[in-house]
Design a protein around this motif. Structure first.
Motif, PDB file in Angstrom:
ATOM      1  N   PHE A  32      16.697 112.702  43.477  1.00  0.00           N
ATOM      2  CA  PHE A  32      15.718 112.685  42.081  1.00  0.00           C
ATOM      3  C   PHE A  32      16.506 111.900  41.202  1.00  0.00           C
ATOM      4  N   LEU A  33      17.918 112.103  41.005  1.00  0.00           N
ATOM      5  CA  LEU A  33      18.756 111.299  40.146  1.00  0.00           C
ATOM      6  C   LEU A  33      18.831 109.704  40.538  1.00  0.00           C
ATOM      7  N   ILE A  34      19.272 109.679  41.436  1.00  0.00           N
ATOM      8  CA  ILE A  34      19.676 108.128  41.939  1.00  0.00           C
ATOM      9  C   ILE A  34      18.631 107.420  42.775  1.00  0.00           C
ATOM     10  N   ILE A  35      18.346 107.752  44.014  1.00  0.00           N
ATOM     11  CA  ILE A  35      17.693 107.201  45.050  1.00  0.00           C
ATOM     12  C   ILE A  35      16.193 107.070  44.529  1.00  0.00           C
ATOM     13  N   ARG A  36      15.433 108.016  44.211  1.00  0.00           N
ATOM     14  CA  ARG A  36      14.082 108.076  43.933  1.00  0.00           C
ATOM     15  C   ARG A  36      13.981 106.923  42.586  1.00  0.00           C
ATOM     16  N   PRO A  37      14.750 106.870  41.537  1.00  0.00           N
ATOM     17  CA  PRO A  37      14.437 105.931  40.615  1.00  0.00           C
ATOM     18  C   PRO A  37      14.753 104.563  40.749  1.00  0.00           C
ATOM     19  N   GLN A  38      15.789 104.175  41.653  1.00  0.00           N
ATOM     20  CA  GLN A  38      16.130 103.164  42.336  1.00  0.00           C
ATOM     21  C   GLN A  38      14.875 102.294  43.113  1.00  0.00           C
ATOM     22  N   MET A  39      14.389 103.296  44.011  1.00  0.00           N
ATOM     23  CA  MET A  39      13.245 102.780  44.790  1.00  0.00           C
ATOM     24  C   MET A  39      11.878 102.592  43.919  1.00  0.00           C
ATOM     25  N   LYS A  40      11.771 103.068  42.745  1.00  0.00           N
ATOM     26  CA  LYS A  40      10.665 102.923  41.865  1.00  0.00           C
ATOM     27  C   LYS A  40      10.900 101.598  41.136  1.00  0.00           C
ATOM     28  N   ARG A  41      12.182 101.344  40.694  1.00  0.00           N
ATOM     29  CA  ARG A  41      12.381  99.879  39.934  1.00  0.00           C
ATOM     30  C   ARG A  41      12.077  98.798  41.010  1.00  0.00           C
ATOM     31  N   GLN A  42      12.600  98.982  42.249  1.00  0.00           N
ATOM     32  CA  GLN A  42      12.554  98.053  43.234  1.00  0.00           C
ATOM     33  C   GLN A  42      11.218  97.588  43.723  1.00  0.00           C
ATOM     34  N   LYS A  43      10.450  98.581  43.594  1.00  0.00           N
ATOM     35  CA  LYS A  43       8.928  98.400  43.827  1.00  0.00           C
ATOM     36  C   LYS A  43       8.287  97.730  42.569  1.00  0.00           C
ATOM     37  N   GLU A  44       8.735  98.257  41.447  1.00  0.00           N
ATOM     38  CA  GLU A  44       7.985  97.461  40.477  1.00  0.00           C
ATOM     39  C   GLU A  44       8.461  95.962  40.112  1.00  0.00           C
ATOM     40  N   HIS A  45       9.641  95.574  40.620  1.00  0.00           N
ATOM     41  CA  HIS A  45      10.223  94.448  40.624  1.00  0.00           C
ATOM     42  C   HIS A  45       9.586  93.547  41.652  1.00  0.00           C
ATOM     43  N   GLN A  46       9.030  94.185  43.070  1.00  0.00           N
ATOM     44  CA  GLN A  46       8.362  93.423  43.993  1.00  0.00           C
ATOM     45  C   GLN A  46       7.119  92.966  43.384  1.00  0.00           C
ATOM     46  N   GLN A  47       6.280  93.923  42.613  1.00  0.00           N
ATOM     47  CA  GLN A  47       5.017  93.839  42.284  1.00  0.00           C
ATOM     48  C   GLN A  47       5.094  92.791  41.030  1.00  0.00           C
ATOM     49  N   LYS A  48       5.963  92.806  40.384  1.00  0.00           N
ATOM     50  CA  LYS A  48       6.183  91.651  39.304  1.00  0.00           C
ATOM     51  C   LYS A  48       6.297  90.489  39.999  1.00  0.00           C
ATOM     52  N   VAL A  49       7.330  90.212  41.017  1.00  0.00           N
ATOM     53  CA  VAL A  49       7.696  88.833  41.660  1.00  0.00           C
ATOM     54  C   VAL A  49       6.375  88.478  42.311  1.00  0.00           C
ATOM     55  N   ALA A  50       5.628  89.234  42.768  1.00  0.00           N
ATOM     56  CA  ALA A  50       4.354  88.884  43.493  1.00  0.00           C
ATOM     57  C   ALA A  50       3.338  88.428  42.706  1.00  0.00           C
ATOM     58  N   GLY A  51       3.388  88.821  41.488  1.00  0.00           N
ATOM     59  CA  GLY A  51       2.238  88.443  40.519  1.00  0.00           C
ATOM     60  C   GLY A  51       2.689  87.215  39.696  1.00  0.00           C
ATOM     61  N   ILE A  52       3.764  86.438  40.212  1.00  0.00           N
ATOM     62  CA  ILE A  52       4.111  85.283  39.273  1.00  0.00           C
ATOM     63  C   ILE A  52       3.102  84.120  39.549  1.00  0.00           C
ATOM     64  N   LYS A  53       2.798  83.772  38.452  1.00  0.00           N
ATOM     65  CA  LYS A  53       1.955  82.525  38.446  1.00  0.00           C
ATOM     66  C   LYS A  53       2.359  81.192  37.676  1.00  0.00           C
ATOM     67  N   LYS A  54       1.907  80.095  38.039  1.00  0.00           N
ATOM     68  CA  LYS A  54       2.056  78.968  37.343  1.00  0.00           C
ATOM     69  C   LYS A  54       1.905  79.134  35.893  1.00  0.00           C
ATOM     70  N   GLY A  55       3.130  78.854  35.063  1.00  0.00           N
ATOM     71  CA  GLY A  55       3.046  78.680  33.485  1.00  0.00           C
ATOM     72  C   GLY A  55       3.597  79.962  33.054  1.00  0.00           C
ATOM     73  N   ASP A  56       4.177  81.029  33.853  1.00  0.00           N
ATOM     74  CA  ASP A  56       4.728  81.874  33.470  1.00  0.00           C
ATOM     75  C   ASP A  56       6.282  81.636  33.043  1.00  0.00           C
ATOM     76  N   GLN A  57       6.894  82.136  32.040  1.00  0.00           N
ATOM     77  CA  GLN A  57       8.099  82.032  31.568  1.00  0.00           C
ATOM     78  C   GLN A  57       9.001  82.998  32.264  1.00  0.00           C
ATOM     79  N   VAL A  58       9.917  82.685  33.111  1.00  0.00           N
ATOM     80  CA  VAL A  58      10.853  83.619  33.835  1.00  0.00           C
ATOM     81  C   VAL A  58      12.150  83.336  33.608  1.00  0.00           C
ATOM     82  N   ILE A  59      13.082  84.609  33.804  1.00  0.00           N
ATOM     83  CA  ILE A  59      14.494  84.643  33.733  1.00  0.00           C
ATOM     84  C   ILE A  59      14.913  84.767  35.335  1.00  0.00           C
ATOM     85  N   THR A  60      15.677  84.096  35.669  1.00  0.00           N
ATOM     86  CA  THR A  60      16.298  84.204  37.115  1.00  0.00           C
ATOM     87  C   THR A  60      17.323  84.895  36.923  1.00  0.00           C
TER      88      THR A  60
END
Length: 106
Positions: A32-60
């Motif tokens: 609950f303190l380490i693995i679950r929050p990391q999986m949540k952040r990873q899932k949010e990042h994957q969704q964010k990357v999947a939603g990238i579109k032309k014209g977005d400003q990004v930081i690598t």
């Protein structure tokens, strides 16, 4: 006398599940303190990357700031400056700058 010692030793032994309770508790805390929050952040990042579109400003992940020119399934072409275009793997994009946000090169 030996009978008393044997009876006392048998009565003091905790049940088997009590020996495993601290280990199970530590695993639950670790989950609950380490693995679950990391999986949540990873899932949010994957969704964010999947939603990238032309014209977005990004930081690598390397810290480069640019505007997305073209998006593919696995890659994104990013304009870093006038006449400078790089092809980056989408999973290396760290964050998307919200509209109206200030970039370092503006």
């Amino acid at each position: 006398m030996l009978e008393i010692l044997a009876a006392a030793a048998g009565a003091d032994a905790p049940p088997a599940w009590m020996q495993w309770a601290p280990i199970v508790g530590m695993i639950l805390i670790f989950w609950f303190l380490i693995i679950r929050p990391q999986m949540k952040r990873q899932k949010e990042h994957q969704q964010k990357v999947a939603g990238i579109k032309k014209g977005d400003q990004v930081i690598t992940a390397g810290g480069l700031v640019g505007k997305v020119h073209k998006v593919d399934d696995d890659y994104a072409e990013i304009d870093l400056a006038q006449g400078v275009r790089v092809k980056a793997v989408k999973t290396t994009i760290g964050d998307i700058i919200p509209p109206g946000g200030k970039a370092a090169n503006d």
